[in-house]
Design a protein around this motif. Structure first.
Motif, short mmCIF file in Angstrom:
data_model
loop_
_atom_site.label_atom_id
_atom_site.label_comp_id
_atom_site.label_asym_id
_atom_site.label_seq_id
_atom_site.Cartn_x
_atom_site.Cartn_y
_atom_site.Cartn_z
N PRO A 103 -33.49 -32.00 -27.89
CA PRO A 103 -33.83 -33.25 -27.21
C PRO A 103 -34.77 -32.99 -26.03
O PRO A 103 -34.78 -31.90 -25.44
N LEU A 104 -35.57 -34.02 -25.67
CA LEU A 104 -36.51 -33.86 -24.58
C LEU A 104 -35.82 -33.66 -23.24
O LEU A 104 -36.37 -33.02 -22.35
N VAL A 105 -34.64 -34.21 -23.09
CA VAL A 105 -33.92 -34.08 -21.84
C VAL A 105 -32.43 -34.04 -22.13
O VAL A 105 -31.94 -34.71 -23.05
N SER A 106 -31.71 -33.23 -21.36
CA SER A 106 -30.25 -33.25 -21.41
C SER A 106 -29.76 -34.10 -20.25
O SER A 106 -30.05 -33.81 -19.09
N ASP A 132 -33.60 -41.59 -29.23
CA ASP A 132 -33.67 -40.15 -28.96
C ASP A 132 -33.73 -39.81 -27.47
O ASP A 132 -33.25 -38.78 -27.06
N GLY A 133 -34.35 -40.68 -26.66
CA GLY A 133 -34.53 -40.31 -25.26
C GLY A 133 -34.36 -41.43 -24.27
O GLY A 133 -34.79 -41.31 -23.12
N GLY A 134 -33.73 -42.54 -24.65
CA GLY A 134 -33.58 -43.67 -23.76
C GLY A 134 -32.21 -43.74 -23.11
O GLY A 134 -31.23 -43.24 -23.63
N LEU A 135 -32.16 -44.37 -21.94
CA LEU A 135 -30.91 -44.57 -21.22
C LEU A 135 -30.98 -45.92 -20.51
O LEU A 135 -31.92 -46.18 -19.77
N VAL A 136 -29.99 -46.77 -20.74
CA VAL A 136 -29.85 -48.05 -20.04
C VAL A 136 -28.62 -47.94 -19.15
O VAL A 136 -27.55 -47.56 -19.62
N GLY A 190 -27.36 -52.57 -8.94
CA GLY A 190 -28.65 -52.45 -9.59
C GLY A 190 -28.52 -52.12 -11.06
O GLY A 190 -27.43 -51.89 -11.58
N ALA A 191 -29.66 -52.11 -11.75
CA ALA A 191 -29.72 -51.78 -13.16
C ALA A 191 -31.09 -51.21 -13.46
O ALA A 191 -32.07 -51.48 -12.75
N GLY A 192 -31.17 -50.39 -14.51
CA GLY A 192 -32.45 -49.79 -14.83
C GLY A 192 -32.51 -49.25 -16.25
O GLY A 192 -31.51 -49.23 -16.99
N ILE A 193 -33.71 -48.83 -16.62
CA ILE A 193 -33.99 -48.20 -17.91
C ILE A 193 -34.71 -46.89 -17.63
O ILE A 193 -35.67 -46.85 -16.86
N GLU A 194 -34.24 -45.82 -18.26
CA GLU A 194 -34.85 -44.50 -18.09
C GLU A 194 -35.20 -43.94 -19.46
O GLU A 194 -34.45 -44.13 -20.43
N TYR A 195 -36.34 -43.22 -19.54
CA TYR A 195 -36.78 -42.70 -20.84
C TYR A 195 -37.37 -41.31 -20.67
O TYR A 195 -38.20 -41.08 -19.77
N ALA A 196 -36.94 -40.37 -21.52
CA ALA A 196 -37.45 -39.00 -21.49
C ALA A 196 -38.79 -38.96 -22.23
O ALA A 196 -38.86 -39.31 -23.40
N PHE A 197 -39.84 -38.51 -21.54
CA PHE A 197 -41.16 -38.47 -22.15
C PHE A 197 -41.70 -37.05 -22.32
O PHE A 197 -42.65 -36.83 -23.07
N LEU A 198 -41.11 -36.06 -21.64
CA LEU A 198 -41.44 -34.65 -21.81
C LEU A 198 -40.16 -33.85 -21.64
O LEU A 198 -39.16 -34.36 -21.13
N HIS A 199 -40.21 -32.59 -22.04
CA HIS A 199 -39.02 -31.75 -21.88
C HIS A 199 -38.67 -31.62 -20.40
O HIS A 199 -39.45 -31.11 -19.60
N THR A 248 -35.20 -55.15 -4.47
CA THR A 248 -36.26 -54.16 -4.67
C THR A 248 -36.45 -53.91 -6.16
O THR A 248 -35.51 -54.01 -6.96
N ILE A 249 -37.67 -53.58 -6.54
CA ILE A 249 -37.96 -53.11 -7.90
C ILE A 249 -38.88 -51.91 -7.77
O ILE A 249 -39.86 -51.93 -7.02
N ARG A 250 -38.54 -50.83 -8.52
CA ARG A 250 -39.26 -49.57 -8.36
C ARG A 250 -39.50 -48.93 -9.71
O ARG A 250 -38.75 -49.13 -10.66
N VAL A 251 -40.57 -48.14 -9.79
CA VAL A 251 -40.81 -47.24 -10.91
C VAL A 251 -40.76 -45.82 -10.37
O VAL A 251 -41.16 -45.56 -9.22
N GLY A 252 -40.23 -44.90 -11.18
CA GLY A 252 -40.07 -43.55 -10.67
C GLY A 252 -40.06 -42.50 -11.77
O GLY A 252 -40.05 -42.83 -12.97
N VAL A 253 -40.07 -41.24 -11.37
CA VAL A 253 -40.05 -40.09 -12.28
C VAL A 253 -38.98 -39.14 -11.80
O VAL A 253 -38.83 -38.90 -10.60
N ASN A 254 -38.21 -38.56 -12.75
CA ASN A 254 -37.17 -37.59 -12.44
C ASN A 254 -37.43 -36.29 -13.18
O ASN A 254 -37.86 -36.28 -14.34
N TYR A 255 -37.14 -35.18 -12.50
CA TYR A 255 -37.13 -33.85 -13.13
C TYR A 255 -35.68 -33.40 -13.28
O TYR A 255 -34.93 -33.37 -12.30
N HIS A 256 -35.29 -33.03 -14.50
CA HIS A 256 -33.92 -32.66 -14.80
C HIS A 256 -33.80 -31.14 -14.89
O HIS A 256 -34.65 -30.48 -15.47
N PHE A 257 -32.74 -30.59 -14.29
CA PHE A 257 -32.54 -29.14 -14.28
C PHE A 257 -31.09 -28.79 -14.58
O PHE A 257 -30.23 -29.65 -14.63
#
Length: 289
Positions: free
Chosen positions: A43-46, A164-168, A217-226, A280-289
């Motif tokens: 998977p692209l992200v754990s 495969d890579g979505g999270l609600v 709050g609520a959001g949608i997150e999607y893995a787009f790279l490893h 508030t409404i925001r767009v963001g990027v996360n790095y997973h480790f």
């Protein structure tokens, strides 16, 4: 007789040849290598593990301020509260016009997730620098201002994976903010009656407070790279009603036309309360480790 012997011998030779080649073919088939199906791509992200990232967006909301008139203290030369001046207890709350606030914001977030099947749950913290502010006329001819310098929260998150890579997900928890209120105005008055009367001055006051409240709050997150994911998130903040003391200074001068202008300087300290709600409404990027 000899012919029959020759035919029998030829038949034996043919049968032997067929048997030899059949055995060789069977041996070749048995010796063919086993080709294993390729392993599925990881998977692209754990979702289990820590992450850190950043986000930007915008915010808007309202702030409602009330003045406690009776306990307003008027400085020298008066040096008394309004209650003392009128000889009674008049803790009258005067609501000022509501201030509409908006502005940009951005900051960082970090958290940790656990995944069990399609369920993902964890904890997250945000810190946002804020330019959310607003202004409205209030209290006769004054301007009332409200602003929020920063917002922070600690929340629990729970969500479900999609594809495969979505999270609600939804989130909720405690929130803090640095919120300020202010009153300001400058004025100038000139008589048109030929008396030479003129007055000018300015009123200015500000108070800030670190306030506490809650957020959902609520959001949608999607893995787009490893190891990388992107998200869009909406949050609502309610900080309830907060009490603060607002000092206001009034300084200026008055000219009655018969001498040098006389200076004016007086300080007013008034208890105020304000209720603030933000979206508030925001767009963001996360790095997973």
């Amino acid at each position: 007789m000899k012919r029959n012997k020759k035919m029998s011998l030829a038949g034996l030779i043919v049968c032997g040849t067929i048997a030899f080649w059949s055995g060789s073919l069977a041996a070749d088939l048995l010796a063919a290598p086993f080709v294993q199906a390729p392993a599925p791509a990881p998977p692209l992200v754990s979702w289990t593990g820590g992450y850190i990232g950043g986000s930007v967006g915008s915010g808007w909301g309202t702030s409602q301020t009330d003045l406690t008139v009776g306990n307003t203290f008027i400085g020298a030369p008066v040096s008394q509260t309004v209650n003392q001046l009128i000889g009674g207890a008049a803790d009258l709350h005067v609501p000022l016009p509501q201030v509409q606030m908006n502005g940009f914001l951005g900051g960082v977030q970090a958290g940790y997730n656990f995944q069990s099947g399609v369920l993902v749950y964890g904890v997250e913290g945000d810190f946002l620098w804020s330019g959310i502010k607003g202004r409205n006329s209030c209290f006769v001819a004054l301007n009332c201002t409200n602003d929020t310098k920063w917002i922070a929260d600690i929340t629990g998150r729970v969500g479900v994976t999609v594809g495969d890579g979505g999270l609600v997900y939804i989130k909720g928890g405690a929130a803090w903010a640095d919120s300020g209120i202010g009153i300001n105005q400058s004025f100038a008055v000139t008589s048109n009656l030929g008396t030479g009367f003129a007055a000018n001055g300015a009123a200015d006051g500000r108070a800030s407070k670190n306030i506490f409240g809650g957020t959902l709050g609520a959001g949608i997150e999607y893995a787009f790279l490893h190891g990388w994911s992107a998200k869009i998130e909406y949050d609502y903040f309610d900080f309830g009603r907060q009490d603060v003391t607002l000092p206001v200074s009034v300084a200026g001068g008055v000219n009655t036309g018969d001498g040098a202008p006389g200076p004016i300087a007086i300080g007013v300290t008034t208890p105020v309360s304000f209720k603030q709600e933000l979206h508030t409404i925001r767009v963001g990027v996360n790095y997973h480790f």
